[in-house]
Scaffold this active site. Sequence first.
Site, PDB file in Angstrom:
ATOM      1  N   ALA A 103      -3.785  -6.087   3.489  1.00  0.00           N
ATOM      2  CA  ALA A 103      -2.997  -6.979   3.140  1.00  0.00           C
ATOM      3  C   ALA A 103      -1.835  -6.397   2.347  1.00  0.00           C
ATOM      4  O   ALA A 103      -1.457  -5.427   2.705  1.00  0.00           O
ATOM      5  CB  ALA A 103      -3.712  -7.731   1.963  1.00  0.00           C
ATOM      6  N   ASN A 104      -1.086  -7.438   1.956  1.00  0.00           N
ATOM      7  CA  ASN A 104       0.467  -6.623   1.386  1.00  0.00           C
ATOM      8  C   ASN A 104       0.527  -7.679   0.171  1.00  0.00           C
ATOM      9  O   ASN A 104      -0.108  -8.574  -0.145  1.00  0.00           O
ATOM     10  CB  ASN A 104       1.550  -6.776   2.467  1.00  0.00           C
ATOM     11  CG  ASN A 104       1.747  -8.153   2.863  1.00  0.00           C
ATOM     12  OD1 ASN A 104       2.271  -9.094   2.103  1.00  0.00           O
ATOM     13  ND2 ASN A 104       1.378  -8.640   4.129  1.00  0.00           N
ATOM     14  N   ARG A 105       1.645  -7.249  -0.517  1.00  0.00           N
ATOM     15  CA  ARG A 105       1.810  -7.829  -1.967  1.00  0.00           C
ATOM     16  C   ARG A 105       2.587  -9.254  -1.849  1.00  0.00           C
ATOM     17  O   ARG A 105       3.136  -9.549  -3.224  1.00  0.00           O
ATOM     18  CB  ARG A 105       2.601  -6.773  -2.743  1.00  0.00           C
ATOM     19  CG  ARG A 105       1.841  -5.467  -2.938  1.00  0.00           C
ATOM     20  CD  ARG A 105       2.500  -4.541  -3.961  1.00  0.00           C
ATOM     21  NE  ARG A 105       1.708  -3.386  -3.975  1.00  0.00           N
ATOM     22  CZ  ARG A 105       0.684  -3.128  -4.760  1.00  0.00           C
ATOM     23  NH1 ARG A 105       0.246  -4.004  -5.572  1.00  0.00           N
ATOM     24  NH2 ARG A 105       0.179  -1.765  -4.775  1.00  0.00           N
ATOM     25  N   SER A 106       2.957  -9.662  -0.918  1.00  0.00           N
ATOM     26  CA  SER A 106       3.751 -11.224  -0.742  1.00  0.00           C
ATOM     27  C   SER A 106       2.783 -12.019  -1.825  1.00  0.00           C
ATOM     28  O   SER A 106       1.734 -12.238  -1.828  1.00  0.00           O
ATOM     29  CB  SER A 106       3.648 -11.703   0.677  1.00  0.00           C
ATOM     30  OG  SER A 106       4.227 -12.954   0.555  1.00  0.00           O
TER      31      SER A 106
ATOM     32  N   ALA B 217       4.975 -13.146   5.006  1.00  0.00           N
ATOM     33  CA  ALA B 217       4.823 -11.611   5.289  1.00  0.00           C
ATOM     34  C   ALA B 217       3.748 -11.247   5.887  1.00  0.00           C
ATOM     35  O   ALA B 217       2.481 -10.814   5.691  1.00  0.00           O
ATOM     36  CB  ALA B 217       4.878 -10.800   3.716  1.00  0.00           C
TER      37      ALA B 217
END
Length: 224
Positions: free
Chosen positions: A29-32, A95
Amino acid sequence: GADAPLAGRKALVTSGPTHEPIDPVRYIANRSSGRQGHAIAAALARLGAATTLVTGPTQQPDPPGVTVRHVESARDMLAACQAALPVDAAVCAAAVADWRVASAADQKMKREGHDGLKLEFTQNPDILATLSEVGNLRPRLVVGFAAETENVIDHARAKRARKGCDWIVANDVSPATGTFGGAENTVHLIVDGASEPETWPRMSKADVGERLARRIADHLIQPA
Ligand code: C5P
């Protein structure tokens, strides 16, 4: 009307990160945070648009008056967006993961006997570029985001042309700005054909959502 300029119009917004599975219990995943996308959807709905928000997993509450589709992967996000068409305006603020694991495992992967783990990746679909493709379901207005850490305007202009969208909201996400995951944003609006980008003062993501929704309304209520 004056307070519901988008009454009778439809809008689509993507928000949040995507989760790309490795196996049934693990993902990339990512930090959005989803803050900006959710704020835009809320603002479009307040202006009267029938608004669908397609969001990856976030901590944000579903905005009032918005139809919310919760998805995990990029491919699911694209399918949910396509199901929401036709719309008058689409805003891609998610994102989206650029890559997914090429073949996610059906069963939980075991540590035993696997000293090193190598994952192979494949590219995800580009939702913004797909929605921007010319066809009879193309929204009249497609807006993308460009998160850049240097040469913000130049990179964002190139991105607008590459993706085929109409507007790009460019923001500086270099770590010192605290934009990613933070409550405020400094953005530049790049409009197809307009020579100079509009730089908006630093403001809350809620206010960016409000101002962008107003701009979208002004654009859509003009004759085509
Ligand atoms: O190419 P890049 O990820 O920098 O582009 C950002 C813009 O493209 C954002 O509007 C984002 O929502 C959108 N995007 C997308 N699908 C992807 C990658 C990016 O919709 N797979």
